[in-house]
Enzyme design. Structure first.
Site, short mmCIF file in Angstrom:
data_model
loop_
_atom_site.label_atom_id
_atom_site.label_comp_id
_atom_site.label_asym_id
_atom_site.label_seq_id
_atom_site.Cartn_x
_atom_site.Cartn_y
_atom_site.Cartn_z
N LYS A 147 -7.80 -1.45 11.03
CA LYS A 147 -7.11 -1.83 9.79
C LYS A 147 -5.90 -0.91 9.58
O LYS A 147 -4.82 -1.35 9.16
CB LYS A 147 -8.09 -1.74 8.61
CG LYS A 147 -7.56 -2.24 7.28
CD LYS A 147 -6.79 -1.21 6.49
CE LYS A 147 -6.34 -1.77 5.15
NZ LYS A 147 -5.46 -0.85 4.42
N HIS B 189 -2.97 10.20 0.38
CA HIS B 189 -3.11 8.91 -0.32
C HIS B 189 -2.89 9.08 -1.82
O HIS B 189 -2.14 8.33 -2.44
CB HIS B 189 -4.51 8.34 -0.08
CG HIS B 189 -4.56 7.41 1.08
ND1 HIS B 189 -5.61 6.58 1.33
CD2 HIS B 189 -3.66 7.17 2.06
CE1 HIS B 189 -5.36 5.88 2.42
NE2 HIS B 189 -4.19 6.22 2.87
N GLU C 120 0.84 -1.21 0.00
CA GLU C 120 0.00 0.00 0.00
C GLU C 120 0.88 1.25 0.00
O GLU C 120 1.70 1.43 0.90
CB GLU C 120 -0.94 -0.02 1.21
CG GLU C 120 -2.00 1.06 1.14
CD GLU C 120 -3.05 0.95 2.24
OE1 GLU C 120 -3.38 -0.18 2.66
OE2 GLU C 120 -3.53 2.01 2.67
C1 MEV Z 1 -6.05 2.87 4.89
O1 MEV Z 1 -5.28 1.75 4.52
C2 MEV Z 1 -6.16 2.97 6.39
C3 MEV Z 1 -7.10 4.07 6.89
O2 MEV Z 1 -8.39 3.92 6.30
C4 MEV Z 1 -7.15 3.93 8.39
C5 MEV Z 1 -8.18 4.80 9.05
O3 MEV Z 1 -9.19 5.17 8.43
O4 MEV Z 1 -7.98 5.09 10.26
C6 MEV Z 1 -6.61 5.44 6.48
#
Ligand code: MEV
Length: 440
Positions: free
Chosen positions: A280, A393, A85
């Site tokens: 996650k 992101h 990722e």
């Molecule tokens: C993305 O891999 C993880 C997030 O969605 C975690 C979160 O929302 O706290 C950014």
């Protein structure tokens, strides 16, 4: 219908590849070439990888990155992470840098207990079973001596063997619920071997026990297996600083940032839909280090999510508070990890990851992994409660989009520069690349 294949595992690697490519892919020659492209030119190294599993065709790459500047218990670490990722390593590095200036991370192991169970059936008098198991304790340990001697020399071994009556759940169902100290080993093989020996001792001795003479069989073993749920193999990672030191965060004051962080954690604690995504994010950091250090990420995942549900509802793993002007952010995480055995001594990159981490023992590795998870959670929440997650992101994803569009090295440079001041969306990248190509 196609016929199933017989004796596939006995075919040579080339024969397996040929069979798969011809049977399942449109262009077998291209498939064979692709699989071979990922072979290592060092034949010995390739053989090592081939032998990790059965039916190996080739290697499957994941990027191995490193997040530097992690100050943990006063010591600086660069943390290796294996993950696909795009934003994870960048986020970890940013969080590490943020806390580097604020005293760093603290981590502490709260327990190292591992668990295994012999599940068995018994249909006699429960009191007689209880007496029998009580008397059997020394023999259970003595019979396992051959397995435990080395571990005991180093201070580990079997901690307890307890009979548990589960007959209110399932008729005749009992357990030997056993706890172990496995030191620097994750301990799966050690525990499973001990449990199978306990099962054998149990059956043998029950067969000779006069009180069980009328039972046929006296006991029946269902299975003997470690539990990946290790709530007492626990590590705490935390950060804290005066709210005043948090500084202004992308347009909001330190005080508002701290408040929103606490509220964001409260939301994850009360709302399972949010808790799963929140956790996650933690596992983005945890899994990447667990994988890079050759540990079993499926075991860690299974355990962590069970732990997050221990109250009966799936909740946030991390916690946050503001108290007396101090912001505190922390997490307790159950982690069964090893720094010896398994892949740790075999996989050259895993060995190197341990070296980069300054050869931690298992409790130290627990601390490093938990910190990586907490850092990841901090970074995600920090973006979420300020500028939103997509800015970071998409910036990290830009290169993936450019690669999908087969951008050249020069085009990538120009477009990365362009998107320093423009919002990244897939469409915007396509348009900008088209515009750039039209100019040429
Ligand atoms: C993305 O891999 C993880 C997030 O969605 C975690 C979160 O929302 O706290 C950014």
């Amino acid at each position: 219908m196609d016929q199933p294949v017989e004796g596939f595992s006995k075919l040579s690697k080339e024969e397996k590849i040929d069979w798969i490519a011809r049977r399942y892919t449109a262009n077998p020659e291209a498939t064979i070439k692709l699989l071979q492209q990922y072979w290592n030119s060092d034949k010995q190294l390739q053989q090592l990888h081939d032998e990790f599993i059965e039916n190996t065709l080739t290697n499957f790459y994941l990027p191995l990155g490193v997040a530097p500047n992690f100050l943990i218990n006063g010591k600086l670490y660069a943390i290796p992470m294996a993950i696909e990722e795009s934003s994870v390593v960048a986020a970890a590095s940013k969080a590490a840098k943020f806390w580097l200036d604020r005293g760093g991370f603290r981590a502490e192991v709260l327990g190292t207990e591992k668990i295994g169970q012999v599940h068995f059936l018994y249909f006699g008098d429960p009191r007689q079973l209880s007496e029998f198991i009580e008397g059997l304790q020394p023999l259970l340990r003595a019979d396992a001596q051959g397995l435990t001697a080395n571990m005991e020399k180093r201070g580990g071994g079997i901690s307890s063997i307890e009979l548990r009556d589960k007959t209110s759940d399932i008729e005749g169902y009992y357990q030997l619920h056993c706890t172990f100290e496995t030191l620097d080993a994750m301990g799966a093989n050690f525990i499973n071997s001990c449990l199978e020996q306990f099962g054998a001792t149990l059956v043998r001795e029950a067969g000779k026990y006069p009180d069980f003479a009328k039972l046929d069989p006296p006991v029946e073993i269902l299975m003997s297996i470690l539990s990946n749920y290790v709530p007492n193999c626990l590590v705490r990672a935390e950060v804290s600083c005066p709210v005043a030191d948090l500084g202004a965060e992308s347009g909001i004051s330190g005080a508002d940032f701290a408040r929103k962080m606490v509220q964001a954690v409260a939301v994850a604690n009360s709302e399972p839909y949010r808790a799963v995504t929140h956790n996650k994010g933690i596992m983005n950091g945890v899994d990447a280090v667990v994988l890079a250090t050759g540990n079993d990420f499926r075991a860690v995942e299974a355990c962590v999510h069970a732990y997050a549900s221990r109250s009966g509802q799936y909740r946030s793993l991390s916690r946050a508070e503001v108290s007396n002007g101090t912001f505190r952010f922390w997490m307790d995480l159950p982690l069964a990890l090893g720094t010896v055995g398994g892949l740790t001594g075999l996989h050259p990159l895993v060995r190197m990851a341990h070296e980069i981490l300054q050869k931690p023992n298992a409790p130290e590795l627990m601390q490093l992994v938990a910190v990586a998870g907490l850092a990841q959670n901090f970074a995600a929440l920090r973006s979420l409660v300020t500028v939103g997650i997509q800015r970071g992101h998409m910036k990290m994803h830009l290169l993936n989009i450019l690669n999908q569009l087969s951008a050249t090295g020069q085009e990538k440079e120009i477009l990365i520069d362009h998107f320093k001041t423009h919002t990244v969306t897939h469409n915007a990248v396509v348009k900008a690349l088209e515009a750039h190509r039209a100019l040429k």
